[in-house]
Design a protein around this motif. Structure first.
Motif, PDB file in Angstrom:
ATOM      1  N   ILE A   9      56.203   3.263  25.357  1.00 49.45           N
ATOM      2  CA  ILE A   9      55.583   3.662  23.925  1.00 49.45           C
ATOM      3  C   ILE A   9      56.370   4.674  23.375  1.00 49.45           C
ATOM      4  O   ILE A   9      57.433   5.510  24.041  1.00 49.45           O
ATOM      5  N   SER A  10      56.524   4.519  21.902  1.00 49.60           N
ATOM      6  CA  SER A  10      57.312   5.322  21.174  1.00 49.60           C
ATOM      7  C   SER A  10      57.012   6.939  21.205  1.00 49.60           C
ATOM      8  O   SER A  10      55.855   6.940  21.896  1.00 49.60           O
ATOM      9  N   VAL A  11      57.737   7.675  20.589  1.00 47.66           N
ATOM     10  CA  VAL A  11      57.715   9.079  20.858  1.00 47.66           C
ATOM     11  C   VAL A  11      56.195   9.670  20.112  1.00 47.66           C
ATOM     12  O   VAL A  11      55.427  10.448  20.796  1.00 47.66           O
ATOM     13  N   GLY A  12      55.857   8.994  19.307  1.00 48.59           N
ATOM     14  CA  GLY A  12      54.535   9.413  18.362  1.00 48.59           C
ATOM     15  C   GLY A  12      53.462   8.494  18.857  1.00 48.59           C
ATOM     16  O   GLY A  12      52.278   8.861  18.564  1.00 48.59           O
ATOM     17  N   GLY A  13      53.816   7.338  19.650  1.00 48.75           N
ATOM     18  CA  GLY A  13      52.709   6.473  20.129  1.00 48.75           C
ATOM     19  C   GLY A  13      52.334   5.317  19.493  1.00 48.75           C
ATOM     20  O   GLY A  13      51.677   4.539  19.459  1.00 48.75           O
ATOM     21  N   SER A  14      53.078   5.161  18.191  1.00 48.42           N
ATOM     22  CA  SER A  14      52.727   4.152  17.161  1.00 48.42           C
ATOM     23  C   SER A  14      53.150   2.706  17.679  1.00 48.42           C
ATOM     24  O   SER A  14      52.534   1.630  17.007  1.00 48.42           O
ATOM     25  N   THR A  15      54.300   2.842  18.369  1.00 47.65           N
ATOM     26  CA  THR A  15      54.863   1.481  18.576  1.00 47.65           C
ATOM     27  C   THR A  15      54.833   1.264  20.233  1.00 47.65           C
ATOM     28  O   THR A  15      54.972   2.277  21.122  1.00 47.65           O
ATOM     29  N   VAL A  16      54.303   0.342  20.676  1.00 49.77           N
ATOM     30  CA  VAL A  16      53.913  -0.211  22.099  1.00 49.77           C
ATOM     31  C   VAL A  16      54.597  -1.295  22.362  1.00 49.77           C
ATOM     32  O   VAL A  16      54.631  -2.147  21.498  1.00 49.77           O
ATOM     33  N   MET A  17      55.086  -1.840  23.637  1.00 46.76           N
ATOM     34  CA  MET A  17      55.611  -3.045  23.897  1.00 46.76           C
ATOM     35  C   MET A  17      54.956  -3.368  25.326  1.00 46.76           C
ATOM     36  O   MET A  17      55.000  -2.225  26.281  1.00 46.76           O
ATOM     37  N   TYR A  18      54.777  -4.704  25.669  1.00 49.55           N
ATOM     38  CA  TYR A  18      54.375  -4.993  26.981  1.00 49.55           C
ATOM     39  C   TYR A  18      55.065  -6.266  27.556  1.00 49.55           C
ATOM     40  O   TYR A  18      55.462  -6.937  26.898  1.00 49.55           O
ATOM     41  N   ALA A  19      55.397  -6.180  28.953  1.00 53.38           N
ATOM     42  CA  ALA A  19      55.665  -7.510  29.594  1.00 53.38           C
ATOM     43  C   ALA A  19      54.833  -8.483  29.382  1.00 53.38           C
ATOM     44  O   ALA A  19      53.494  -8.096  29.416  1.00 53.38           O
ATOM     45  N   ASP A  20      55.210  -9.592  29.277  1.00 58.87           N
ATOM     46  CA  ASP A  20      54.258 -10.928  29.216  1.00 58.87           C
ATOM     47  C   ASP A  20      53.093 -10.698  30.419  1.00 58.87           C
ATOM     48  O   ASP A  20      52.143 -11.197  30.168  1.00 58.87           O
ATOM     49  N   SER A  21      53.717 -10.229  31.451  1.00 62.64           N
ATOM     50  CA  SER A  21      52.548 -10.400  32.942  1.00 62.64           C
ATOM     51  C   SER A  21      51.607  -9.365  32.823  1.00 62.64           C
ATOM     52  O   SER A  21      50.499  -9.590  33.408  1.00 62.64           O
ATOM     53  N   VAL A  22      51.715  -8.431  31.746  1.00 63.62           N
ATOM     54  CA  VAL A  22      50.510  -7.557  32.051  1.00 63.62           C
ATOM     55  C   VAL A  22      49.817  -7.486  30.387  1.00 63.62           C
ATOM     56  O   VAL A  22      48.838  -6.845  29.876  1.00 63.62           O
ATOM     57  N   LYS A  23      50.436  -8.140  29.398  1.00 67.88           N
ATOM     58  CA  LYS A  23      49.992  -8.008  28.083  1.00 67.88           C
ATOM     59  C   LYS A  23      48.334  -8.716  28.180  1.00 67.88           C
ATOM     60  O   LYS A  23      48.156  -9.499  28.620  1.00 67.88           O
ATOM     61  N   GLY A  24      47.497  -7.938  27.319  1.00 71.65           N
ATOM     62  CA  GLY A  24      46.373  -8.194  27.219  1.00 71.65           C
ATOM     63  C   GLY A  24      45.307  -7.404  28.147  1.00 71.65           C
ATOM     64  O   GLY A  24      44.190  -7.437  28.185  1.00 71.65           O
ATOM     65  N   ARG A  25      46.107  -6.908  29.381  1.00 71.74           N
ATOM     66  CA  ARG A  25      45.176  -6.396  30.427  1.00 71.74           C
ATOM     67  C   ARG A  25      45.692  -5.045  30.594  1.00 71.74           C
ATOM     68  O   ARG A  25      44.902  -4.166  30.972  1.00 71.74           O
TER      69      ARG A  25
END
Length: 129
Positions: free
Chosen positions: A51-67
């Motif tokens: 998660i970015s410093v302000g929280g506006s950008t997030v990224m996930y590994a495919d294994s946990v995306k959506g959960r």
């Protein structure tokens, strides 16, 4: 001294939820991209989310995306990870990890980079019926 203190792990049934927290101290929390990683017994560290410093950008590994959902509250110097629809796992350690350098962009890590990430002591989770 930089400190990252994770909490919120425990025992939960498959399909259940956990909310992990990470309290940061000893650094300007709001200036650092933050991440969650995990490690199963006998396996390497796996990057889960960032998660970015302000929280506006997030990224996930495919294994946990959506959960899983990563979030942060800079006023409380706290990082969170909401884990939903959990699958069976045993004694997995979850760590929060800060970037080594302030204001780094969010990055998806295919492999844990110890020179770039500093992690806490972790909190343990077991998902079992």
């Amino acid at each position: 001294e930089v400190q990252l203190l994770e909490s919120g792990g425990g025992l939960v049934q498959p399909g259940g939820s956990l909310r992990l927290s990470c309290l940061g101290s000893g650094f300007t929390f709001s200036s650092y991209t933050m991440n969650w990683v995990r490690q199963a017994p006998g396996k390497g560290l796996e990057w889960l989310a960032g998660i970015s410093v302000g929280g506006s950008t997030v990224m996930y590994a495919d294994s946990v995306k959506g959960r899983f959902t990563i979030s942060r509250d800079n006023a409380k110097n706290t990082l969170y990870l909401q884990l939903d629809a959990l699958k069976s796992e045993y004694m997995v350690m979850y760590f929060c990890a800060k970037e080594a350098t302030a204001y780094q962009g969010v990055k998806s890590y295919n492999k844990y980079e110890a020179g770039r990430l500093k992690r806490g002591q972790g909190t343990q989770a077991t998902v079992s019926s």
